[in-house]
Design an enzyme around this catalytic site. Structure first.
Site, PDB file in Angstrom:
ATOM      1  CG  HIS A 183      48.208  44.225  35.379  1.00  0.00           C
ATOM      2  ND1 HIS A 183      49.445  43.679  35.117  1.00  0.00           N
ATOM      3  CD2 HIS A 183      47.743  43.574  36.460  1.00  0.00           C
ATOM      4  CE1 HIS A 183      49.716  42.748  35.999  1.00  0.00           C
ATOM      5  NE2 HIS A 183      48.695  42.643  36.835  1.00  0.00           N
ATOM      6  CG  ASP A 227      53.847  42.959  42.892  1.00  0.00           C
ATOM      7  OD1 ASP A 227      52.951  42.590  43.665  1.00  0.00           O
ATOM      8  OD2 ASP A 227      53.860  42.644  41.693  1.00  0.00           O
ATOM      9  NE  ARG A 271      48.388  39.056  47.443  1.00  0.00           N
ATOM     10  CZ  ARG A 271      48.107  39.560  46.230  1.00  0.00           C
ATOM     11  NH1 ARG A 271      49.049  40.127  45.506  1.00  0.00           N
ATOM     12  NH2 ARG A 271      46.891  39.513  45.760  1.00  0.00           N
ATOM     13  CB  SER A 282      49.809  43.148  43.741  1.00  0.00           C
ATOM     14  OG  SER A 282      50.333  42.404  42.681  1.00  0.00           O
ATOM     15  CE  LYS A 337      52.227  42.925  38.494  1.00  0.00           C
ATOM     16  NZ  LYS A 337      51.918  42.394  39.818  1.00  0.00           N
TER      17      LYS A 337
HETATM   18  N1  URA Z   1      47.548  40.537  39.284  1.00  0.00           N
HETATM   19  C1  URA Z   1      48.574  41.076  39.988  1.00  0.00           C
HETATM   20  O1  URA Z   1      49.529  41.607  39.412  1.00  0.00           O
HETATM   21  N2  URA Z   1      48.529  41.030  41.297  1.00  0.00           N
HETATM   22  C2  URA Z   1      47.513  40.472  41.979  1.00  0.00           C
HETATM   23  O2  URA Z   1      47.546  40.482  43.182  1.00  0.00           O
HETATM   24  C3  URA Z   1      46.447  39.905  41.261  1.00  0.00           C
HETATM   25  C4  URA Z   1      46.487  39.951  39.895  1.00  0.00           C
END
Ligand code: URA
Length: 448
Positions: A86, A165, A172, A187, A191
């Site tokens: 990620h 999320d 957000r 966040s 996930k």
């Molecule tokens: N990527 C995410 O999944 N969440 C965030 O808050 C920022 C970047």
């Protein structure tokens, strides 16, 4: 018996700088997920948390509340070490589209749950959906089955998986509450841990186009993310990478897919984009147990591109998720959809490109139609821009700097001015700098 949830008191406590009881955080997130707390109260809580910060206990409580807002998948029946990656968010960051097929083509299962664009940064989900027909809304059964069948699956969050999320992320995005270390960490990790992975690689971006502008903040974010992963028995590696300049040449959903296909054909192998991709791939292949070291994994990843195995894997993925594989074989058939304007270098712009302002171009991509300003906005899948001149290139007046893809043809003059302003030109070529800076694991920092 616990007292009834009082969102106003939680908001005001946080606003005034007090710590929130972990149990209250859990109940607030659960109630928001059930839609018992409205967006306006959650926005106020997010802004108070953004401004006052969350301590480690609050951040852990928020992560767990978001993780358990839905199903935490168990993929233990699927053979292999399941590894995902990620990114903390960048401009032109299409790495997942290139990386996932590289890694899966080497036998490491990649179950990837991605997000949409956030602020000035793009999201893998929006990029995937720019492939005509591509479905990102698979059921949990279909997700598991596809992972078993072809070793790769890329979807968006479902109602079942970390739904908190999904809702908070969208909120957000439009309430100015993105750039917060605990909110980003909760966040991402909620996930990712819900996906049922065995190990995780994080691309923590730092610089002008990242949410973390300073190296100090980016390092703290990396440390926070890795600590959460390790607390959940998930080996986690973070790479700190450069996000001062756009990653690659394309910014926008379909333009980035087209560039990713070119990368998988081996056309951009010596770029910063592929340097970051190969470094992350090396980590994933090592964690997945098919490479002895991350360094050996990088070489294996290069070979997967050179042999065409990775591109074949992307084609298989697109077909499995009902996408049109015709555009993978001939990307030019898709780009024609958005009108194109050309931005040229003005008189006096002569020398070498030393910087390109990633943040300015990220905002421009949103204006061109590639991102959202409100939660309800649709993105234009083909909107965006493609840079013809990148850092290090020589420029003369009249040279093409970039191509714009946008339906807002009446604003092309203003858009073109923004592109020109984003370029810094010097008399000499800049020094070639590595895009991968450092590496963080539970054992600490080291040079990547
Ligand atoms: N990527 C995410 O999944 N969440 C965030 O808050 C920022 C970047």
């Amino acid at each position: 018996m616990s007292t009834p949830l009082n969102p106003v008191s939680i908001i005001t406590r946080k606003r005034d700088g007090h710590a929130i009881d972990p149990d209250d955080i859990a109940r607030l997130v659960a109630a928001y997920t059930r839609e018992d707390v409205p967006d306006y109260q959650m926005s106020a809580f997010l802004m108070a948390s953004f401004l006052q910060g969350l301590n480690d206990v609050e951040a852990a409580a928020l992560t767990d509340a978001m993780l358990h807002s839905g199903t935490v998948l168990d993929l233990s029946d699927t053979p292999g070490v399941k590894v995902d990656k990620h990114s903390t968010g960048g401009v032109g960051d299409k790495v997942s589209l290139i990386l996932a097929p590289i890694v899966a083509s080497q036998g490491v299962p990649v179950p990837m749950v991605s997000g949409r664009g956030l602020g000035h940064t793009g999201g893998t989900l929006d990029k995937l959906e720019s492939i005509p027909g591509f479905r990102t809304d698979l059921s949990m059964e279909a997700y598991k089955q596809q992972l078993e069948d072809i070793g790769i699956v890329l979807i968006g969050q479902t109602e079942e998986m970390a739904p908190a999320d999904r809702k908070l992320y969208a909120l957000r995005d439009v309430t100015g509450t993105v750039e917060s270390i605990p909110l980003i960490a909760a966040s991402i990790m909620s996930k990712k841990l819900a996906e049922g992975i065995d190990a995780l690689v994080l691309d923590v971006k730092c610089g002008r186009g990242a949410f973390m502008k300073t190296e100090e903040d980016a390092r703290t974010l990396a440390e926070t993310l890795v600590a959460i992963g390790e607390d959940h028995d998930t080996p986690t590696v973070a790479l700190l990478t450069d996000m001062n300049i756009p990653l690659g040449r394309a910014i926008g959903n379909w333009p980035e897919v087209a560039e990713s296909i070119a990368c998988l054909r081996g056309e951009h192998d010596e770029t910063a984009l592929m340097e970051v991709t190969y470094a992350l791939a090396g980590e994933m292949l090592a964690l997945g147990g098919v490479a002895d070291t991350p360094k050996a994994g990088r070489e294996q990843a290069r070979n997967a591109v050179g042999s065409g195995e990775a591109l074949d894997c992307l084609r298989t993925l697109v077909a499995a998720q009902d996408g049109d594989t015709g555009v993978i074989d001939d990307p030019s058939t898709r780009l024609g959809a958005a009108p194109v304007a050309t931005v040229t270098a003005p008189d006096g712009m002569q020398g070498y490109v030393t910087e390109i302002d990633a943040l300015a171009l990220g905002h421009l991509a949103v204006d061109l139609g590639a991102g959202r300003r409100t939660k309800e906005d649709d993105v234009d899948p083909t909107a965006g821009l493609t840079l013809n001149k990148h850092v290090g290139d020589a420029v003369e007046p009249g040279d093409v700097l970039a191509h714009l893809h946008t339906a807002h043809t009446d604003q092309v003059e203003a858009f073109s001015a923004s592109v020109r302003q984003a370029y810094t030109i010097g008399d000499t070529p800049p020094e070639r700098r590595s895009a991968v800076w450092d590496r963080y694991t539970a054992s600490g920092w080291e040079h990547a």
